[in-house]
Motif scaffolding. Structure first.
Motif, mmCIF file in Angstrom:
data_model
loop_
_atom_site.group_PDB
_atom_site.id
_atom_site.type_symbol
_atom_site.label_atom_id
_atom_site.label_comp_id
_atom_site.label_asym_id
_atom_site.label_seq_id
_atom_site.Cartn_x
_atom_site.Cartn_y
_atom_site.Cartn_z
ATOM 1 N N LYS A 1 -7.432 6.781 5.694
ATOM 2 C CA LYS A 1 -7.454 5.411 6.223
ATOM 3 C C LYS A 1 -8.749 5.139 6.989
ATOM 4 C CE LYS A 1 -4.519 2.185 8.849
ATOM 5 N NZ LYS A 1 -4.166 1.276 7.742
ATOM 6 N N ASN A 2 -9.382 6.197 7.492
ATOM 7 C CA ASN A 2 -10.617 6.032 8.260
ATOM 8 C C ASN A 2 -11.854 5.857 7.382
ATOM 9 O OD1 ASN A 2 -9.258 6.333 10.740
ATOM 10 N ND2 ASN A 2 -9.323 8.555 10.572
ATOM 11 N N LEU A 3 -11.730 6.042 6.069
ATOM 12 C CA LEU A 3 -12.872 5.891 5.178
ATOM 13 C C LEU A 3 -13.032 4.429 4.770
ATOM 14 C CD1 LEU A 3 -12.427 9.030 2.866
ATOM 15 C CD2 LEU A 3 -13.626 8.829 5.052
ATOM 16 N N LYS A 4 -14.259 3.966 4.712
ATOM 17 C CA LYS A 4 -14.524 2.546 4.484
ATOM 18 C C LYS A 4 -14.158 2.081 3.083
ATOM 19 C CE LYS A 4 -18.261 2.296 7.894
ATOM 20 N NZ LYS A 4 -19.712 2.011 8.112
ATOM 21 N N ASN A 5 -14.156 2.991 2.118
ATOM 22 C CA ASN A 5 -13.905 2.575 0.736
ATOM 23 C C ASN A 5 -12.449 2.775 0.314
ATOM 24 O OD1 ASN A 5 -14.227 5.376 0.909
ATOM 25 N ND2 ASN A 5 -14.913 5.565 -1.217
ATOM 26 N N VAL A 6 -11.549 2.937 1.289
ATOM 27 C CA VAL A 6 -10.137 3.228 0.996
ATOM 28 C C VAL A 6 -9.253 2.055 1.399
ATOM 29 C CG1 VAL A 6 -8.153 4.670 1.631
ATOM 30 C CG2 VAL A 6 -10.374 5.737 1.153
ATOM 31 N N THR A 7 -8.315 1.702 0.531
ATOM 32 C CA THR A 7 -7.270 0.719 0.827
ATOM 33 C C THR A 7 -5.916 1.383 0.610
ATOM 34 O OG1 THR A 7 -8.661 -1.142 0.132
ATOM 35 C CG2 THR A 7 -6.276 -1.519 0.208
ATOM 36 N N LEU A 8 -5.063 1.343 1.619
ATOM 37 C CA LEU A 8 -3.724 1.909 1.527
ATOM 38 C C LEU A 8 -2.746 0.825 1.095
ATOM 39 C CD1 LEU A 8 -5.121 4.219 3.036
ATOM 40 C CD2 LEU A 8 -3.075 4.450 4.452
ATOM 41 N N VAL A 9 -1.950 1.130 0.074
ATOM 42 C CA VAL A 9 -1.033 0.147 -0.504
ATOM 43 C C VAL A 9 0.372 0.745 -0.537
ATOM 44 C CG1 VAL A 9 -0.536 -1.291 -2.522
ATOM 45 C CG2 VAL A 9 -2.914 -0.722 -1.961
ATOM 46 N N GLY A 10 1.365 0.009 -0.074
ATOM 47 C CA GLY A 10 2.753 0.478 -0.148
ATOM 48 C C GLY A 10 3.528 0.172 1.103
ATOM 49 N N GLU A 11 4.153 1.206 1.679
ATOM 50 C CA GLU A 11 4.914 1.023 2.906
ATOM 51 C C GLU A 11 4.551 2.132 3.889
ATOM 52 O OE1 GLU A 11 9.144 1.317 2.477
ATOM 53 O OE2 GLU A 11 9.092 3.383 1.766
ATOM 54 N N MET B 1 0.405 2.987 8.565
ATOM 55 C CA MET B 1 0.723 1.664 8.035
ATOM 56 C C MET B 1 -0.206 1.301 6.876
ATOM 57 S SD MET B 1 3.295 0.683 9.749
ATOM 58 C CE MET B 1 4.147 1.046 11.284
ATOM 59 N N PRO B 2 0.312 0.684 5.838
ATOM 60 C CA PRO B 2 -0.536 0.285 4.709
ATOM 61 C C PRO B 2 -1.410 -0.903 5.067
ATOM 62 C CG PRO B 2 1.672 -0.567 4.398
ATOM 63 C CD PRO B 2 1.718 0.290 5.642
ATOM 64 N N ASP B 3 -2.554 -0.991 4.411
ATOM 65 C CA ASP B 3 -3.368 -2.203 4.526
ATOM 66 C C ASP B 3 -2.724 -3.347 3.757
ATOM 67 O OD1 ASP B 3 -5.619 -0.903 5.932
ATOM 68 O OD2 ASP B 3 -5.870 0.171 4.045
ATOM 69 N N ILE B 4 -2.093 -3.007 2.638
ATOM 70 C CA ILE B 4 -1.385 -3.994 1.822
ATOM 71 C C ILE B 4 0.073 -3.583 1.740
ATOM 72 C CG2 ILE B 4 -1.260 -5.143 -0.420
ATOM 73 C CD1 ILE B 4 -3.884 -5.637 1.084
ATOM 74 N N PRO B 5 0.958 -4.202 2.541
ATOM 75 C CA PRO B 5 2.378 -3.838 2.496
ATOM 76 C C PRO B 5 3.056 -4.363 1.239
ATOM 77 C CG PRO B 5 2.027 -5.623 4.065
ATOM 78 C CD PRO B 5 0.663 -5.214 3.571
ATOM 79 N N ILE B 6 3.876 -3.536 0.641
ATOM 80 C CA ILE B 6 4.627 -3.902 -0.563
ATOM 81 C C ILE B 6 6.110 -3.736 -0.265
ATOM 82 C CG2 ILE B 6 5.101 -3.351 -2.979
ATOM 83 C CD1 ILE B 6 2.314 -4.478 -2.607
ATOM 84 N N THR B 7 6.887 -4.768 -0.618
ATOM 85 C CA THR B 7 8.332 -4.727 -0.396
ATOM 86 C C THR B 7 9.053 -4.903 -1.725
ATOM 87 O OG1 THR B 7 8.085 -5.659 1.817
ATOM 88 C CG2 THR B 7 10.272 -5.754 0.825
ATOM 89 N N TYR B 8 10.014 -4.019 -1.982
ATOM 90 C CA TYR B 8 10.792 -4.090 -3.218
ATOM 91 C C TYR B 8 12.106 -4.836 -2.975
ATOM 92 C CZ TYR B 8 7.979 -0.779 -5.923
ATOM 93 O OH TYR B 8 6.974 -0.174 -6.634
ATOM 94 N N GLN B 9 12.468 -5.679 -3.918
ATOM 95 C CA GLN B 9 13.808 -6.235 -3.982
ATOM 96 C C GLN B 9 14.637 -5.357 -4.916
ATOM 97 O OE1 GLN B 9 14.526 -8.697 -1.888
ATOM 98 N NE2 GLN B 9 12.369 -8.757 -1.267
ATOM 99 N N ILE B 10 15.935 -5.467 -4.850
ATOM 100 C CA ILE B 10 16.792 -4.633 -5.686
ATOM 101 C C ILE B 10 16.495 -4.880 -7.169
ATOM 102 C CG2 ILE B 10 18.668 -6.338 -5.562
ATOM 103 C CD1 ILE B 10 18.984 -2.478 -5.970
ATOM 104 N N GLU B 11 16.143 -6.115 -7.526
ATOM 105 C CA GLU B 11 15.833 -6.425 -8.923
ATOM 106 C C GLU B 11 14.585 -5.664 -9.394
ATOM 107 O OE1 GLU B 11 18.189 -9.575 -7.034
ATOM 108 O OE2 GLU B 11 16.228 -8.706 -6.526
ATOM 109 N N ASP B 12 13.593 -5.522 -8.504
ATOM 110 C CA ASP B 12 12.378 -4.773 -8.846
ATOM 111 C C ASP B 12 12.707 -3.302 -9.079
ATOM 112 O OD1 ASP B 12 10.832 -7.107 -8.370
ATOM 113 O OD2 ASP B 12 10.809 -6.653 -6.228
ATOM 114 N N TYR B 13 13.545 -2.761 -8.203
ATOM 115 C CA TYR B 13 13.914 -1.348 -8.309
ATOM 116 C C TYR B 13 14.663 -1.073 -9.611
ATOM 117 C CZ TYR B 13 16.097 3.118 -7.140
ATOM 118 O OH TYR B 13 16.527 4.425 -7.166
#
Length: 472
Positions: free
Chosen positions: A380-390, A437-449
């Motif tokens: 997360k401390n690297l400039k070229n990194v984006t964390l995605v998820g939860e 913590m992610p930079d881009i939070p992703i949330t699943y609905q039951i339909e996605d799962y």
């Protein structure tokens, strides 16, 4: 923390059946006197007080003492080792250390034990569904019951008049995690079968369950009865490889590296071949998938880090940095450890001969734990990194692992397992008991799962098209 599916099955089978096995007999049928079990409880407490450096990081000493005292008072008649295991689990989980566990020593299973587990037995009704927990809601993902009209995605509103919200809160208290984190608990509920297994802890009776369901706006009630089912079968397919590497685009501009675990087999050759191929193909973006990676050997997490660095960096916070964090440094055990640990004990990670300098996406979730979460915190401390998820299941700032020890409780024969070396990293100015913590939070609905969607990867591929120059 690692859970064994075999342990789940043992806990399920041996509490109520006429066991004809050796170790299981002792654990599930032999009754121990309260005085002996209280000695085991006292041994757990004194061992942790003596050796756990972060014992009171998330729970005050007075509160933990009260929990142990209350536990001792509940042991007022002879009970089995399994019963003590269930009681201890709730106290242990309150400490907020995902590496700290009380377990059954399944290494002691005899051939008779295994043969017994494979026999058909009367199953608790709760095991007739697969479950998915999201927030405070509970859904059915698999239907093994005799009622074929119950479809996937049906919401469970209550079981035996207990609302699903209250059930989830209660069952969470029997699962260990780092600090105040809940995503790791959710991951274990959904991916390790812990909803059914923990429910079985609290409500062991096999009488029919009254379950309230809701689907497409329509409510109904069902009665789920126990039934005879096949026992444990130890014969299974080969597990997937610990590492998966491929390209995600025809032009080979997007590379994908799935790291399922850092527990690599003895003949594991490392990641040099993967990054040699990346150096050869020169992709513009790299996706590193840490979802569901519950950790393992730190050396392998550090090796991945070395292939992504721009300059030499430390993997942990140094003693001088830890001193700036008063909540940590005011802890006498931590202060003594920090003051006696020279900087030379810390290895600086050097960039590998080839390091990837393109755009990096790191996929994380509640199953990213221990060394996997540590890697995510550093990336997360690297400039070229984006964390995605939860939020990761492992702590962002601190965990207690290092050399894992185990103590066999002399009477109940349960195992107390714990780490005794603290590791500090991440933001030293704010210790809040949460994950990365992610930079881009992703949330699943039951339909996605249920549809098997990969929302994190979908987002990444769209972002690459928008932000990464794939032509140069």
């Amino acid at each position: 923390m690692k859970f064994s599916a075999l342990v789940f099955i043992v806990l399920f089978f041996c509490a109520t059946f006429n066991v004809n096995a050796q170790y299981l007999d002792q654990m599930s049928k032999q009754l121990y006197q309260p005085s002996d079990l209280k000695k085991d409880i006292d041994l757990v407490k004194t061992t942790l007080e003596r050796e756990h450096p972060n014992l009171y990081l998330y729970i005050p000493k007075k509160a933990l003492d009260y929990k142990f005292d209350s536990l001792r008072k509940t042991i007022d008649k002879p009970i089995t080792s399994i019963a003590l295991y269930i009681k201890l689990q709730r106290v242990i989980s309150s400490i907020g250390d995902g590496h700290l566990t009380v377990e059954i020593d399944y290494s002691k299973f005899t051939s008779q034990d295994i043969a017994f587990l494979k026999k058909p037995s009367l199953q608790h009704p709760i095991y007739q569904f697969g479950y998915y927990v999201t927030g405070k809601r509970l859904f059915i993902t698999k239907n093994l019951s005799a009622d074929s009209t119950i479809i996937k995605g049906t919401e469970i509103m209550s079981i035996n008049e207990v609302p699903a919200t209250r059930l989830i809160d209660s069952l969470y208290s029997y699962i260990t995690s780092d600090g105040y984190n809940t995503t790791y608990k959710k991951h274990l509920m959904n991916n390790a079968g812990l909803f059914a297994e923990r429910y079985r802890f609290l409500f062991p009776g096999k009488e029919p369950l009254d379950i309230s369901l809701k689907s497409s706006g329509t409510s109904r009630k069902i009665k789920l009865a126990a039934r005879q089912e096949k026992g444990f079968d130890s014969i299974g397919g080969m597990p997937p490889p610990t590492t998966e590497y491929r390209t995600l685009s025809a032009d080979q501009n997007v590379a994908y590296l799935k790291l399922r675990t850092f527990y690599n087999e003895p003949n594991f050759v490392g990641y040099e071949g993967v990054f040699a191929d990346i150096e050869k193909r020169k992709p513009k973006a790299l996706v590193i998938d840490l979802r569901g990676n519950t950790g393992g050997e730190l050396i392998w997490a550090a090796r991945i880090y070395s292939h992504l660095l721009d300059i030499p960096r430390y993997f942990y916070r140094l003693p001088d940095e830890i001193k700036q964090q008063r909540k940590l440094y005011d802890n006498p055990k931590i202060r003594n450890w920090v003051d006696s640990t020279p900087k030379s004990n810390y290895q600086m990670i050097q960039p590998y001969s080839f390091t990837f300098k393109g755009k990096i996406y790191v996929l994380i979730d509640g199953g990213s734990f221990s060394s996997s979460s540590l890697l995510a915190a550093n990336l997360k401390n690297l400039k070229n990194v984006t964390l995605v998820g939860e939020e990761t299941g492992g702590s962002k700032n601190i965990f207690t692992a290092g050399v894992h020890k185990s103590v066999t409780l002399p009477h109940s024969q349960l195992l107390l397992k714990y780490g005794n070396i603290p590791a500090y990293f991440g933001d030293i100015t704010n210790i809040d008991g949460r994950g990365v913590m992610p930079d881009i939070p992703i949330t699943y609905q039951i339909e996605d799962y249920l549809a098997g969607k990969d929302l994190e990867l979908d987002w990444v591929l769209k972002d690459i098209v928008k932000t990464v120059d794939l032509n140069n």
